[in-house]
Design a protein around this motif. Structure first.
Motif, short mmCIF file in Angstrom:
data_model
loop_
_atom_site.label_atom_id
_atom_site.label_comp_id
_atom_site.label_asym_id
_atom_site.label_seq_id
_atom_site.Cartn_x
_atom_site.Cartn_y
_atom_site.Cartn_z
N LYS A 78 0.84 -1.21 0.00
CA LYS A 78 0.00 0.00 0.00
C LYS A 78 0.87 1.25 0.00
CE LYS A 78 -4.41 -1.41 1.91
NZ LYS A 78 -5.40 -1.15 2.96
N MET A 79 1.98 1.22 0.73
CA MET A 79 2.89 2.37 0.77
C MET A 79 3.50 2.64 -0.60
SD MET A 79 4.74 1.69 4.48
CE MET A 79 6.23 2.47 3.93
N GLU A 80 3.53 1.63 -1.46
CA GLU A 80 4.06 1.80 -2.81
C GLU A 80 2.98 2.12 -3.83
OE1 GLU A 80 6.49 -1.51 -3.97
OE2 GLU A 80 7.86 -1.24 -2.29
N GLY A 81 1.74 2.26 -3.37
CA GLY A 81 0.66 2.64 -4.27
C GLY A 81 -0.12 1.48 -4.87
N ILE A 82 0.11 0.29 -4.37
CA ILE A 82 -0.63 -0.87 -4.86
C ILE A 82 -2.06 -0.80 -4.32
CG2 ILE A 82 -0.84 -3.40 -4.75
CD1 ILE A 82 1.53 -2.67 -6.43
N HIS A 83 -3.02 -1.02 -5.20
CA HIS A 83 -4.42 -1.04 -4.81
C HIS A 83 -4.92 -2.48 -4.79
CE1 HIS A 83 -4.62 3.28 -5.14
NE2 HIS A 83 -3.98 3.18 -6.28
N PHE A 84 -5.81 -2.76 -3.85
CA PHE A 84 -6.33 -4.11 -3.68
C PHE A 84 -7.78 -4.17 -4.12
CE2 PHE A 84 -2.69 -3.80 -1.00
CZ PHE A 84 -2.13 -5.07 -1.02
N LYS A 85 -8.16 -5.32 -4.68
CA LYS A 85 -9.54 -5.54 -5.06
C LYS A 85 -10.36 -5.84 -3.81
CE LYS A 85 -8.57 -8.86 -8.06
NZ LYS A 85 -8.69 -9.83 -9.17
N GLU A 86 -11.67 -5.88 -3.95
CA GLU A 86 -12.54 -6.12 -2.80
C GLU A 86 -12.24 -7.44 -2.10
OE1 GLU A 86 -16.73 -5.55 -3.22
OE2 GLU A 86 -16.45 -3.77 -4.47
N ASN A 87 -11.78 -8.44 -2.85
CA ASN A 87 -11.47 -9.73 -2.26
C ASN A 87 -10.12 -9.76 -1.55
OD1 ASN A 87 -9.65 -9.83 -4.38
ND2 ASN A 87 -10.57 -11.61 -5.37
N GLY A 88 -9.40 -8.63 -1.55
CA GLY A 88 -8.11 -8.53 -0.88
C GLY A 88 -6.93 -8.89 -1.75
N PHE A 89 -7.19 -9.31 -2.98
CA PHE A 89 -6.10 -9.68 -3.89
C PHE A 89 -5.64 -8.44 -4.66
CE2 PHE A 89 -7.52 -14.38 -4.66
CZ PHE A 89 -7.57 -14.59 -3.30
N ILE A 90 -4.46 -8.52 -5.20
CA ILE A 90 -3.92 -7.46 -6.05
C ILE A 90 -4.43 -7.67 -7.48
CG2 ILE A 90 -1.80 -6.54 -7.07
CD1 ILE A 90 -0.41 -7.42 -4.44
N ASP A 91 -4.79 -6.59 -8.13
CA ASP A 91 -5.23 -6.67 -9.52
C ASP A 91 -3.98 -6.79 -10.39
OD1 ASP A 91 -6.25 -6.43 -12.06
OD2 ASP A 91 -7.54 -4.73 -11.56
N LEU A 92 -3.69 -8.01 -10.82
CA LEU A 92 -2.48 -8.25 -11.61
C LEU A 92 -2.55 -7.60 -12.99
CD1 LEU A 92 -1.70 -11.95 -10.64
CD2 LEU A 92 -0.62 -9.86 -9.80
N LYS A 93 -3.75 -7.32 -13.48
CA LYS A 93 -3.87 -6.63 -14.76
C LYS A 93 -3.31 -5.21 -14.67
CE LYS A 93 -7.87 -9.21 -16.33
NZ LYS A 93 -9.30 -9.19 -16.62
#
Length: 102
Positions: A78-93
């Motif tokens: 999160k500190m690097e700007g990664i956003h998570f989907k509602e299920n808690g996973f990272i959107d790899l797309k």
């Protein structure tokens, strides 16, 4: 090839993952020309602190799921700007990185 040699090859790749991006165990194995060794990449991540300091928090599973029981991983991403989907996973797309120059 010795296990430690493979680990160091993994750490070289992980060290190149840019901030704000992630990759998967399987992608690292493919980048190294060893597609059947994704579990060994996971082992390398587990032992990374014994060998070197690499941004292990940027490596996730093939669905974008984080390492179980490592709460700090989410915070670091999160500190690097990664956003998570509602299920808690990272959107790899959005956040996936693969180094074609390996």
């Amino acid at each position: 090839m010795k296990k430690e040699d493979f680990y160091f090859r993994v750490y070289e790749v992980v060290g190149r993952i840019p901030k704000g991006r992630v990759t998967t165990y399987g992608a690292i194995a493919r980048m190294l020309g060893e597609p059947q060794r994704s579990r060994m990449v996971g082992q390398a991540m587990h032992y990374a602190s014994f060998y070197t300091e690499v941004p292990c928090h940027r490596v996730v599973n093939s669905q974008g799921r984080l390492v179980p029981h490592w709460d700090q991983q989410r915070t670091l991403l999160k500190m690097e700007g990664i956003h998570f989907k509602e299920n808690g996973f990272i959107d790899l797309k959005v956040h996936f990185w693969e180094d074609a120059g390996v």
